[in-house]
Design a protein around this motif. Structure first.
Motif, PDB file in Angstrom:
ATOM      1  N   TYR A   1     -57.281  44.527 -25.510  1.00 42.54           N
ATOM      2  CA  TYR A   1     -58.393  44.505 -26.651  1.00 42.54           C
ATOM      3  C   TYR A   1     -59.704  43.915 -26.010  1.00 42.54           C
ATOM      4  CZ  TYR A   1     -56.226  39.711 -26.278  1.00 42.54           C
ATOM      5  OH  TYR A   1     -55.905  38.596 -25.972  1.00 42.54           O
ATOM      6  N   CYS A   2     -59.607  43.172 -24.828  1.00 41.87           N
ATOM      7  CA  CYS A   2     -60.609  42.428 -24.348  1.00 41.87           C
ATOM      8  C   CYS A   2     -61.805  42.963 -23.443  1.00 41.87           C
ATOM      9  CB  CYS A   2     -60.095  41.181 -23.945  1.00 41.87           C
ATOM     10  SG  CYS A   2     -61.378  40.085 -23.462  1.00 41.87           S
ATOM     11  N   ILE A   3     -62.855  42.634 -23.757  1.00 39.37           N
ATOM     12  CA  ILE A   3     -63.855  43.251 -23.043  1.00 39.37           C
ATOM     13  C   ILE A   3     -64.607  42.267 -21.796  1.00 39.37           C
ATOM     14  CG2 ILE A   3     -65.934  42.250 -24.371  1.00 39.37           C
ATOM     15  CD1 ILE A   3     -66.134  45.800 -23.054  1.00 39.37           C
TER      16      ILE A   3
ATOM     17  N   PHE B   1     -58.860  35.912 -36.123  1.00 38.40           N
ATOM     18  CA  PHE B   1     -59.797  37.281 -36.084  1.00 38.40           C
ATOM     19  C   PHE B   1     -59.007  38.527 -36.283  1.00 38.40           C
ATOM     20  CE2 PHE B   1     -60.264  34.361 -32.279  1.00 38.40           C
ATOM     21  CZ  PHE B   1     -61.504  33.715 -32.396  1.00 38.40           C
ATOM     22  N   ILE B   2     -59.811  39.257 -37.292  1.00 33.39           N
ATOM     23  CA  ILE B   2     -59.354  40.909 -37.253  1.00 33.39           C
ATOM     24  C   ILE B   2     -59.658  41.561 -35.813  1.00 33.39           C
ATOM     25  CG2 ILE B   2     -59.863  42.965 -38.344  1.00 33.39           C
ATOM     26  CD1 ILE B   2     -59.918  41.434 -40.908  1.00 33.39           C
ATOM     27  N   TYR B   3     -58.545  42.394 -35.412  1.00 35.62           N
ATOM     28  CA  TYR B   3     -58.924  42.946 -34.207  1.00 35.62           C
ATOM     29  C   TYR B   3     -60.128  43.931 -34.252  1.00 35.62           C
ATOM     30  CZ  TYR B   3     -58.585  47.039 -30.974  1.00 35.62           C
ATOM     31  OH  TYR B   3     -58.832  48.045 -30.042  1.00 35.62           O
ATOM     32  N   SER B   4     -60.931  43.860 -33.246  1.00 35.89           N
ATOM     33  CA  SER B   4     -62.192  44.634 -33.252  1.00 35.89           C
ATOM     34  C   SER B   4     -62.312  45.357 -32.041  1.00 35.89           C
ATOM     35  CB  SER B   4     -63.481  43.619 -33.186  1.00 35.89           C
ATOM     36  OG  SER B   4     -64.682  44.382 -33.055  1.00 35.89           O
ATOM     37  N   PRO B   5     -62.433  46.688 -32.155  1.00 29.73           N
ATOM     38  CA  PRO B   5     -62.231  47.870 -31.081  1.00 29.73           C
ATOM     39  C   PRO B   5     -63.406  47.486 -30.177  1.00 29.73           C
ATOM     40  CG  PRO B   5     -61.900  49.238 -33.156  1.00 29.73           C
ATOM     41  CD  PRO B   5     -62.134  47.732 -33.441  1.00 29.73           C
ATOM     42  N   ARG B   6     -63.074  47.485 -28.983  1.00 26.04           N
ATOM     43  CA  ARG B   6     -64.274  47.366 -27.941  1.00 26.04           C
ATOM     44  C   ARG B   6     -64.390  48.543 -26.878  1.00 26.04           C
ATOM     45  NH1 ARG B   6     -66.988  46.010 -30.224  1.00 26.04           N
ATOM     46  NH2 ARG B   6     -68.680  44.880 -29.048  1.00 26.04           N
ATOM     47  N   GLU B   7     -65.462  49.094 -26.722  1.00 25.52           N
ATOM     48  CA  GLU B   7     -65.559  50.442 -25.938  1.00 25.52           C
ATOM     49  C   GLU B   7     -65.254  49.883 -24.682  1.00 25.52           C
ATOM     50  OE1 GLU B   7     -69.113  52.655 -26.831  1.00 25.52           O
ATOM     51  OE2 GLU B   7     -69.186  53.556 -25.024  1.00 25.52           O
TER      52      GLU B   7
ATOM     53  N   THR C   1     -54.830  27.379 -31.388  1.00 24.88           N
ATOM     54  CA  THR C   1     -54.664  28.587 -30.866  1.00 24.88           C
ATOM     55  C   THR C   1     -55.690  29.592 -31.304  1.00 24.88           C
ATOM     56  OG1 THR C   1     -52.808  30.253 -30.246  1.00 24.88           O
ATOM     57  CG2 THR C   1     -53.050  29.716 -32.623  1.00 24.88           C
ATOM     58  N   ASP C   2     -55.753  30.811 -30.836  1.00 21.71           N
ATOM     59  CA  ASP C   2     -56.233  31.920 -31.210  1.00 21.71           C
ATOM     60  C   ASP C   2     -55.324  32.942 -31.546  1.00 21.71           C
ATOM     61  OD1 ASP C   2     -58.508  30.720 -30.254  1.00 21.71           O
ATOM     62  OD2 ASP C   2     -58.840  32.097 -28.516  1.00 21.71           O
ATOM     63  N   ILE C   3     -55.771  33.855 -32.733  1.00 17.70           N
ATOM     64  CA  ILE C   3     -54.754  34.703 -33.356  1.00 17.70           C
ATOM     65  C   ILE C   3     -55.534  36.054 -33.605  1.00 17.70           C
ATOM     66  CG2 ILE C   3     -53.187  35.570 -34.922  1.00 17.70           C
ATOM     67  CD1 ILE C   3     -52.271  32.586 -35.096  1.00 17.70           C
TER      68      ILE C   3
ATOM     69  N   VAL D   1     -52.303  32.260 -28.471  1.00 14.34           N
ATOM     70  CA  VAL D   1     -50.901  33.020 -28.433  1.00 14.34           C
ATOM     71  C   VAL D   1     -51.320  34.628 -28.741  1.00 14.34           C
ATOM     72  CG1 VAL D   1     -50.569  32.282 -30.909  1.00 14.34           C
ATOM     73  CG2 VAL D   1     -48.681  33.064 -29.283  1.00 14.34           C
ATOM     74  N   GLN D   2     -52.371  34.821 -29.786  1.00 15.66           N
ATOM     75  CA  GLN D   2     -52.799  36.175 -30.097  1.00 15.66           C
ATOM     76  C   GLN D   2     -51.708  36.811 -31.122  1.00 15.66           C
ATOM     77  OE1 GLN D   2     -55.752  36.088 -29.365  1.00 15.66           O
ATOM     78  NE2 GLN D   2     -56.053  35.477 -27.445  1.00 15.66           N
ATOM     79  N   SER D   3     -50.663  36.595 -31.045  1.00 14.50           N
ATOM     80  CA  SER D   3     -49.468  37.378 -31.718  1.00 14.50           C
ATOM     81  C   SER D   3     -48.142  36.527 -31.686  1.00 14.50           C
ATOM     82  CB  SER D   3     -49.523  38.956 -31.391  1.00 14.50           C
ATOM     83  OG  SER D   3     -48.411  39.318 -32.121  1.00 14.50           O
TER      84      SER D   3
HETATM   85  N1  5AD Z   1     -60.947  41.764 -31.359  1.00 12.87           N
HETATM   86  C1  5AD Z   1     -60.735  40.516 -31.981  1.00 12.87           C
HETATM   87  N2  5AD Z   1     -60.585  39.438 -31.417  1.00 12.87           N
HETATM   88  C2  5AD Z   1     -60.852  39.442 -30.126  1.00 12.87           C
HETATM   89  N3  5AD Z   1     -60.686  38.323 -29.361  1.00 12.87           N
HETATM   90  C3  5AD Z   1     -60.739  39.045 -27.982  1.00 12.87           C
HETATM   91  N4  5AD Z   1     -61.306  40.333 -28.101  1.00 12.87           N
HETATM   92  C4  5AD Z   1     -61.031  40.543 -29.376  1.00 12.87           C
HETATM   93  C5  5AD Z   1     -61.241  41.741 -30.107  1.00 12.87           C
HETATM   94  N5  5AD Z   1     -61.491  42.794 -29.501  1.00 12.87           N
HETATM   95  C6  5AD Z   1     -60.370  36.844 -29.719  1.00 12.87           C
HETATM   96  C7  5AD Z   1     -59.286  36.752 -28.782  1.00 12.87           C
HETATM   97  C8  5AD Z   1     -59.706  35.592 -27.834  1.00 12.87           C
HETATM   98  C9  5AD Z   1     -60.752  34.809 -28.638  1.00 12.87           C
HETATM   99  C10 5AD Z   1     -61.827  34.446 -27.723  1.00 12.87           C
HETATM  100  O1  5AD Z   1     -61.324  36.193 -29.269  1.00 12.87           O
HETATM  101  O2  5AD Z   1     -58.204  35.802 -29.915  1.00 12.87           O
HETATM  102  O3  5AD Z   1     -58.832  34.530 -27.621  1.00 12.87           O
END
Ligand code: 5AD
Ligand code: SF4
Length: 525
Positions: free
Chosen positions: A243-245, A414-420, A382-384, A344-346
């Motif tokens: 998910y990460c840019i 955070f809600i998942y955000s799609p990154r190009e 944590t981050d989720i 942990v993220q999930s």
């Molecule tokens: N969408 C949502 N959250 C994200 N993070 C990283 N990429 C995304 C994404 N595409 C969150 C993760 C990371 C934090 C810095 O940002 O939880 O640990």
């Protein structure tokens, strides 16, 4: 920071005008047909746009160390009599990059200002991690258009992670022609030259290197405070969570040499700083790329704990690389703070697999057990991410149960955000946004409750607080952090600022503690 705190912060920043969004979308549709190369013809001056595909590639031999930063003779005094304003979005890495850029501005002769009316240069140091971070920056650029019209000599610049994205650069070229300068995370040391080109050239200056990245040791820094300091220990990320840019915007994992880091921390201690935070996108991978020595984060912390500085922290951790050596060193305590941020993220092994996190729920829980056994009083946060593509209700419930099982004291959610340009963004997603929002809401209720429960345990206890300054809401009240990173508000004479003092906690709120000072200036060994 939690959702509530983030919203408060968001309210201070102007949002995008919905009308702009629509025309942005139209423009983007048009631009999809074009690549950055199509813009080359408009440029006589520097034009080196980003390239995500190039940024994704890793060639370790290309990482180089430099110690030769200097302001060229012809640019000395270039900023005399002028002012710069820096706006920083995103993570601590960006905060620290801004300190470096402020250092460069200062060496050029510029003076810092917070008033955009009197600024000669406005630089936005941007974050690309989620779409809303980017929207804030585009909103801000929209607002700056009027100022540029009033003051044509004003230089407006965009740097940081957003500049590393092709689509962002194209959008600025198409919609925000009042921007004078775009440069990337690998081009910070080029700021003096780029400023000069932006000032004297006719065209927008774009310089974004999509490379693995180098390490430049002797960049100047104007640190924000005199109490706490950031210290980079490594740059970049090789984890490639789907998910990460960040691996594309920040380059390959590359560690600073231990001696350079230790020297910087010693220097900060000698200057009277009370706390350092060792910084990296994935600090647990520290040292893996140093080919001539077997040396990791545990070894580094073991040396840093001997330096006469009262508090040492580190961020951010990746569970996969969090090894026994580090746990053993952290258990020695002293100036190593009992606070671990462990994203942990999930809580679902299947989702973790799709995220490419490289650990299972059970492995994460096992790591937590080890940490708690060795450091029983450590606070864990944590981050989720909720609503990863196709996350099921059951998988989300696993995140909820994991949160309780670990006993996290707080979380950034955070809600998942799609990154190009990331693999997850290509996935079809069957989870509707309102379901994602409901999940986030439920998770946040749990996070709030857990935070309050954790804070309640401090009521009646005396804690050591490193006093940072006045509380934002009331200058009569001072604020600072406990070793476990809990924010405490209390009344005390201003002379306590910058000191570690003893405070009796009288009340726990959801996110903060209220207290009364019982003893000034604690001697810390
Ligand atoms: N969408 C949502 N959250 C994200 N993070 C990283 N990429 C995304 C994404 N595409 C969150 C993760 C990371 C934090 C810095 O940002 O939880 O640990
Ligand atoms: Fe992004 Fe994963 Fe690297 Fe963190 S570890 S910066 S989430 S890719």
């Amino acid at each position: 920071m939690n959702e509530k705190q983030r919203k408060e912060l968001n309210n201070q920043i102007k949002q995008v005008n919905p009308a702009d969004v629509k025309s942005d979308q139209d423009n983007l549709e048009r631009l999809k047909q074009k690549t950055s190369e199509d813009f080359v013809k408009y440029f006589q001056t520097t034009y080196e746009p980003p390239n995500i595909n190039k940024a994704r590639k890793r060639k370790r031999e290309e990482v180089k160390y430099f110690n030769d930063f200097e302001i060229p003779e012809e640019l000395q005094g270039f900023g005399n009599g002028k002012k710069f304003l820096m706006r920083t979005y995103g993570c601590q890495m960006n905060e620290h990059d801004s300190e470096v850029m402020s250092g460069i501005f200062t060496e050029l002769g510029y003076e810092a200002t917070l008033d955009q009316e009197e600024a000669d240069v406005i630089l936005l140091n941007t974050c690309a991690i989620r779409e809303n971070a980017e929207n804030k920056v585009f909103g801000e650029l929209g607002h700056l258009k009027a100022l540029k019209r009033e003051k044509p000599g004003l230089i407006i610049g965009v740097c940081g992670c957003m500049s590393q994205e092709e689509s962002v650069v194209n959008k600025i070229l198409a919609k925000h022609q009042h921007v004078d300068l775009i440069f990337g995370t690998h081009n910070i040391h080029r700021l003096p030259h780029l400023l000069k080109e932006a000032m004297f050239g006719k065209e927008m200056v774009v310089e974004v290197w999509s490379k693995e990245g180098d390490i430049i040791e002797n960049l100047p820094k104007s640190r924000q405070g005199k109490t706490k300091a950031w210290v980079n220990i490594m740059y970049g990320c090789d984890k490639f969570c789907t998910y990460c840019i960040v691996p594309m915007t920040r380059g390959i994992e590359r560690s600073r040499r231990p001696d350079d880091i230790i020297q910087e921390v010693r220097h900060l201690a000698a200057q009277g700083y009370k706390e350092v935070t060792l910084l990296g996108q994935n600090v647990n991978a520290y040292g893996k790329d140093l080919e001539d020595i077997e040396y990791g984060l545990g070894d580094l912390m073991d040396e840093i704990r001997k330096i006469d500085i009262p508090r040492v922290r580190f961020t951010t951790s990746h569970p996969r690389d969090f090894d026994d050596r580090l746990i053993e060193v952290l258990a020695k305590g002293g100036n190593l703070m009992p606070y671990i941020h462990l994203p942990v993220q999930s809580g679902s092994t299947e989702v973790l697999k799709k995220m490419n996190r490289k650990y299972t729920r059970e492995e994460y829980l096992e790591l937590v057990r080890k940490i708690k056994k060795a450091i029983p009083h450590a606070a864990l946060t944590t981050d989720i991410i909720v609503g990863f593509p196709n996350e099921t209700d059951e998988q989300f419930e696993e995140t909820m149960t994991l949160y309780e099982e670990v006993g996290f004291e707080s979380a950034y959610t955070f809600i998942y955000s799609p990154r190009e340009g990331t693999p997850a963004a290509k996935k079809k997603d069957d989870v509707p946004m309102d379901v994602k929002k409901k999940r986030l809401h439920r998770l946040n209720e749990l996070v709030n409750q857990s935070s309050n429960d954790a804070l309640k345990k401090y009521e009646g206890r005396v804690v050591e607080v490193l006093v940072e300054g006045e509380s934002k809401n009331n200058p009569e009240v001072l604020a600072g952090y406990t070793p476990e990173n809990k924010l405490v508000n209390f009344r005390a004479p201003k002379s306590a600022i910058g000191q570690i003092v003893k405070v009796k906690v009288v009340k726990a709120k959801t996110w903060t503690l209220d207290g009364e000072m019982v003893e000034e200036a604690v001697e810390v060994k």
